[in-house]
Design an enzyme around this catalytic site. Sequence first.
Site, short mmCIF file in Angstrom:
data_model
loop_
_atom_site.label_atom_id
_atom_site.label_comp_id
_atom_site.label_asym_id
_atom_site.label_seq_id
_atom_site.Cartn_x
_atom_site.Cartn_y
_atom_site.Cartn_z
N THR A 60 40.26 45.30 34.58
CA THR A 60 41.19 44.87 33.33
C THR A 60 41.62 43.57 33.45
O THR A 60 42.63 42.88 32.65
CB THR A 60 42.12 45.95 32.81
N SER A 300 52.97 42.64 38.13
CA SER A 300 52.18 42.69 37.08
C SER A 300 51.30 41.86 37.10
O SER A 300 50.96 40.83 37.56
CB SER A 300 53.30 42.16 35.62
N LYS A 301 49.97 42.42 36.01
CA LYS A 301 48.65 41.73 36.13
C LYS A 301 49.01 40.22 35.77
O LYS A 301 47.98 39.34 35.67
CB LYS A 301 47.69 42.19 35.23
N ARG A 302 49.92 40.18 34.87
CA ARG A 302 50.08 38.58 34.25
C ARG A 302 50.71 37.89 35.23
O ARG A 302 50.85 36.37 34.96
CB ARG A 302 51.19 38.97 32.83
#
Length: 545
Positions: A60, A300-302
């Site tokens: 993802t 966080s992936k962000r």
Amino acid sequence: MFGTIESFCTRFKFNADMKLSCTGCERLLRLLKLREVSYRPSSTMVKPREVRVRFAPSPTGQIHLGGLRTALYNYVFAKSQGGKFLLRIEDTDQSRLVIGALQNIENVLQWAGLTPDEGPSQGGAFGPYIQSERLSIYKEHADYLLKKEAAYHCFCSQQRLNLLRKEAMRKKETPKYDNRCRHLTPQQVQDKLEQGHKFVIRFKLEDSSVTFTDLVYGLLQQQPALVEGDPVIIKADGFPVYHFANVVDDHCMQISHVLRGLEWLTSVGKHIQLYKAFDWTIPQFAHLPLLMNKDGTKLSKRQNDISVDYLQKAGHVPKIILNLITFCGSGFEDNRKIRTLSQMIQEFELDRVSQHSAVLDMDMLNYISQQEIRTKCENPEGMSKLANEVHWLVKDKYPDSVSENPHIVEDHYLQNIIKVRKFHINRLSELVSDSYRYLWVSPNVRLQDLQSFSQHPEKVLDFLYQKLQGIDDDCWNEDQLKTELKSLKKLKNDDFPPFPQIMKIMRLSLTGLKEGPAIVEILEMLMKSEVLKRIEKMLDTSISR
Ligand code: GLU
């Protein structure tokens, strides 16, 4: 405290998936611990079964340090036990797929040296290793549960489920499915299927509680039915949900130990009920503590700066990144020791993984890199490894210059540069950055560029040339160069500017820059022949004018 797990879940908006926010996770743990027996299993109690672990990321987004930590701990645990490390791609939530993410996962593992024994690219006896290619397997297993009446078709509309949720919120209760379709008769189910009604398949949760031992968090008890209704295992689009595919695959791939992030600990009770419904052996669980930012927020992936890709591009080598992870985590007797991957394998102990959140301190990156460079400089073998790394960095960044001047990638030239700059750089890639370009590419400076420092720059250069040429190759070192430069301070010549200006002329001629390391260091790094060559080149520009 919060009394029951149920009231806790309502309070912390525990979603139907049982996946918690990180603060939620920690609080739930504290709550669960009310029931914890003061007993911590030792890894010596691991059953004598072949160790097979898996890293099971969802594609993802870019893999970040949290994901890499899970992969690393799985890898070192497997290898420390003589076991196998698998890569399984969990892509059943098709709406969250990111193009290129699978490739990124494989590249990062390869780069970090955590090559799977089995996986999408390696193959293996238990494939396919991508869940979207295993749909028939999940269907078969769901059918088995349907037949056993451990699962059932649910025809409830989204609208009804939304209403149930709203109603629960209004009553300040945990939103959960009311299991209505559990009570449909076989005939009713048959009719609805024949009429083409959309359906999902749900698993019948037992009302009882489940007790299990997590190798990190100890003995725990969960009662999934208290916090959720019967969970969906196959969605309307025919894809399984994570929890179902995960259990089926862990069994089919003969996974012995499940090492994963703490956010999944609350799902174990549900998973165990699934294992029991199939009458399967339950793997050992070991949940890794949360990895937090320094400011206490969850990774966080962000966050781009913690994506492995970003760190890779910033010039960090795998060893540094892997050590950053172990420095901030646990699992070793001394968490502040820089190790190679094989040392990690030798020294990793699951017993030593702590329950406390691990704080990811990015400032450690520079510290670890510096230590690594300094330690390697201490012995010839390490020095030659460093030179080799710089060799490739230079070849990659300045290929034309290497073809013209092959000496810039020779060991003695590179080792000398590293030796001079070792206290000033955090990582080797800095040596090929623009501020060090002059080490690899001769600058394009003309005599006229020096005229702001002196009316007769050629006379100054000519003098410097003679002076530097007079230094023996063997004496071309810091002390000697310092003495020579100092002597220029006493120089009395009407054609020459004051000493600081002479230094500026030298700096600009040799580097093309107005600022940078001390002149002595520049002379040391470029070495005699290159220094003279550059001054000659400058003098030539006056002839060609
Ligand atoms: N696909 C899950 C994730 O990416 C893996 C959880 C597990 O290892 O069981 O977090």
